[in-house]
Design an enzyme around this catalytic site. Structure first.
Site, PDB file in Angstrom:
ATOM      1  N   LYS A  56       0.828  -1.205   0.000  1.00  0.00           N
ATOM      2  CA  LYS A  56       0.000   0.000   0.000  1.00  0.00           C
ATOM      3  C   LYS A  56       0.864   1.258   0.000  1.00  0.00           C
ATOM      4  CE  LYS A  56      -4.082  -1.869   2.383  1.00  0.00           C
ATOM      5  NZ  LYS A  56      -4.933  -1.747   3.581  1.00  0.00           N
ATOM      6  N   CYS A  74      -0.649   0.807   6.153  1.00  0.00           N
ATOM      7  CA  CYS A  74      -0.952  -0.129   7.252  1.00  0.00           C
ATOM      8  C   CYS A  74      -1.888  -1.216   6.762  1.00  0.00           C
ATOM      9  CB  CYS A  74      -1.655   0.580   8.409  1.00  0.00           C
ATOM     10  SG  CYS A  74      -0.632   1.733   9.321  1.00  0.00           S
ATOM     11  N   ASP A  75      -1.764  -2.390   7.348  1.00  0.00           N
ATOM     12  CA  ASP A  75      -2.752  -3.428   7.107  1.00  0.00           C
ATOM     13  C   ASP A  75      -2.796  -4.363   8.301  1.00  0.00           C
ATOM     14  OD1 ASP A  75      -4.409  -4.198   4.486  1.00  0.00           O
ATOM     15  OD2 ASP A  75      -4.070  -5.980   5.708  1.00  0.00           O
ATOM     16  N   SER A  76      -4.007  -4.803   8.644  1.00  0.00           N
ATOM     17  CA  SER A  76      -4.192  -5.649   9.829  1.00  0.00           C
ATOM     18  C   SER A  76      -4.768  -7.008   9.457  1.00  0.00           C
ATOM     19  CB  SER A  76      -5.142  -4.976  10.825  1.00  0.00           C
ATOM     20  OG  SER A  76      -4.656  -3.716  11.230  1.00  0.00           O
TER      21      SER A  76
END
Length: 201
Positions: A56, A74-76
């Site tokens: 991203k 960010c990624d969760s």
């Protein structure tokens, strides 16, 4: 003459991440990356979160409108039984997830990547928070899924919404579960020689 504050760009459509940054005194612009999350993979949930976050940040940092800015990606994912659970596919998937999670614990892993487009330097890391789930009834799960909220969040839950009563407790940074770890962001910015206080709006 005071130095102009650096532009901050959040490469995420998440209103929760934007809210966390604003509450911390930051005023990021939002440029959504459009990365196809399903096309990426990694050996472990923690590595997957970082791969997604980096992808991203890379896409947004390459855009002309991000030139000179600090870009945050960010990624969760929720790690449960060694599997990485992102956003559920549909209501049926969200229901099955909750039935599998209740009364158990998972680890919410959020990958963070910060790119300084002015220098080309970057810093990245993954934050992990243990989440202990309560035991909502089938009726409570059905009502929660019907609200639509779990379809738009990693792990089909969030700490700052309707599922908050279904989380018994956490070990670690609550912001990380909501979508972004501010203490980790501060450290990553410091690696790039940027003080988070210099970014305060």
């Amino acid at each position: 003459m005071t130095e102009q504050r650096r532009r901050l760009v959040l490469g995420s459509a998440s209103p929760a991440r934007l809210g966390l940054l604003r509450q911390a005194g930051l005023a990021p612009e939002v440029i959504v990356s459009g990365v196809d999350e399903d096309a990426l993979s990694a050996p472990t949930p923690g590595e997957l979160a970082l791969v997604l976050a980096t992808a991203k940040a890379d896409v947004v940092a390459a855009l002309p409108e991000a030139a000179g800015a600090l870009v945050i990606g960010c990624d969760s994912v929720l790690e449960l039984d060694g599997q990485a659970l992102g956003k559920p596919d549909d209501a049926e998937d969200a229901t099955a997830r909750w039935k599998a999670m209740r009364g158990r614990s998972g680890v919410l892993r959020t990958g963070h990547c910060v790119i300084d487009t002015a220098s080309g330097r970057r810093a990245s890391a993954t934050a992990s928070t243990v989440v202990h789930f309560a035991e909502p009834s089938d009726a409570e799960i059905a009502a929660y899924v019907a609200s639509g909220e779990p379809l738009y969040v990693a792990g089909a839950f969030t700490l700052d919404g309707r599922s908050a009563p279904f989380v018994r407790g956490i070990e670690g940074d609550p912001g990380n579960v909501i979508g972004l770890s501010l203490p980790l962001l501060r450290n990553l910015l410091a690696e790039l020689d940027v003080a988070i206080t210099d970014l305060w709006a």
